[in-house]
Design a protein around this motif. Structure first.
Motif, mmCIF file in Angstrom:
data_model
loop_
_atom_site.group_PDB
_atom_site.id
_atom_site.type_symbol
_atom_site.label_atom_id
_atom_site.label_comp_id
_atom_site.label_asym_id
_atom_site.label_seq_id
_atom_site.Cartn_x
_atom_site.Cartn_y
_atom_site.Cartn_z
ATOM 1 N N LEU A 41 0.978 -1.011 -0.210
ATOM 2 C CA LEU A 41 0.474 -0.177 -0.101
ATOM 3 C C LEU A 41 0.792 1.458 0.131
ATOM 4 O O LEU A 41 0.291 2.435 0.259
ATOM 5 N N HIS A 42 2.305 1.039 0.018
ATOM 6 C CA HIS A 42 2.704 2.578 -0.138
ATOM 7 C C HIS A 42 3.200 3.441 -1.137
ATOM 8 O O HIS A 42 2.887 2.346 -2.401
ATOM 9 N N SER A 43 3.488 4.373 -1.338
ATOM 10 C CA SER A 43 3.310 5.433 -2.072
ATOM 11 C C SER A 43 3.959 4.953 -3.229
ATOM 12 O O SER A 43 4.434 5.691 -4.460
ATOM 13 N N ARG A 44 5.043 5.152 -2.494
ATOM 14 C CA ARG A 44 6.693 4.297 -3.641
ATOM 15 C C ARG A 44 6.388 3.489 -2.953
ATOM 16 O O ARG A 44 7.737 3.023 -2.133
ATOM 17 N N THR B 118 0.674 -3.575 7.252
ATOM 18 C CA THR B 118 1.703 -3.017 6.187
ATOM 19 C C THR B 118 1.817 -1.520 6.523
ATOM 20 O O THR B 118 3.123 -0.560 5.703
ATOM 21 N N TYR B 119 1.894 -1.435 7.844
ATOM 22 C CA TYR B 119 2.360 -0.065 8.821
ATOM 23 C C TYR B 119 2.519 -0.521 10.246
ATOM 24 O O TYR B 119 2.008 -1.764 10.864
ATOM 25 N N GLY B 120 3.665 0.085 10.809
ATOM 26 C CA GLY B 120 3.400 -0.226 12.587
ATOM 27 C C GLY B 120 4.186 -1.751 12.638
ATOM 28 O O GLY B 120 4.758 -2.373 12.221
ATOM 29 N N ASN B 121 4.432 -1.525 13.886
ATOM 30 C CA ASN B 121 4.764 -3.197 14.595
ATOM 31 C C ASN B 121 6.086 -3.422 14.538
ATOM 32 O O ASN B 121 6.613 -4.583 14.812
ATOM 33 N N MET C 166 10.235 -1.267 -1.177
ATOM 34 C CA MET C 166 10.822 -2.012 -0.911
ATOM 35 C C MET C 166 12.474 -2.750 -0.817
ATOM 36 O O MET C 166 12.943 -3.476 -0.986
ATOM 37 N N ARG C 167 12.857 -1.955 -1.209
ATOM 38 C CA ARG C 167 14.735 -1.356 -1.477
ATOM 39 C C ARG C 167 15.197 -1.599 0.194
ATOM 40 O O ARG C 167 16.139 -2.212 0.618
#
Length: 143
Positions: A94-97, A119-122, A102-103
């Motif tokens: 879900l990342h905009s970039r 997809t975010y946090g944790n 990924m890198r």
């Protein structure tokens, strides 16, 4: 003339009642003590010190509370960079970039052998290696 007499009687009455009511409180009205009698000297009154509230005692060595089971699924083991690809793909979907994410994710996965779920946090689930890695600008590196 009658007015002066009534006023005189009223003043006398008030004076007598005031003397009688204050005689209980006035120490001068007591009978004199002989000079040879020993009179106890009262101790000076000390101010009352307010009582301190009881301080809670430290807990005694008791059994620790039962550990709660984790509310998340255990992290899959990462043994090679091939295991990082599907985990980072899930993390960065879900990342905009996405390519930049990924890198960075692959670098963190390769070094720390861990990718947090979701997809975010944790990030704290992967430990200090994952949370402590920063970029040259002192920003958090791992997504």
């Amino acid at each position: 003339m009658a007015f002066k007499a009534v006023l005189f009687l009223l003043a006398t009455f008030l004076l007598i009642t005031t003397r009688v009511s204050s005689s209980d409180e006035d120490p001068r009205m007591k009978a004199p003590t002989p000079p040879y009698a020993k009179v106890p000297v009262p101790a000076p009154a000390q101010a009352k010190v307010p009582a301190k509230p009881p301080t809670p005692s430290p807990p005694t060595k008791a059994t620790p509370p039962p550990a709660k089971p984790p509310t998340y699924a255990p992290l899959p083991p990462v043994k090679s960079t091939a295991d990082c690809v599907p985990l980072c793909d899930q993390r960065c979907k879900l990342h905009s970039r996405k390519r930049l994410c990924m890198r960075a994710c692959m670098t963190c996965c390769y070094r720390c052998k861990c990718v947090p779920p979701g997809t975010y946090g944790n990030q704290e689930m992967c430990g200090k290696c994952y949370t402590g890695m920063t970029t040259h600008g002192n920003r958090v590196k791992c997504p």
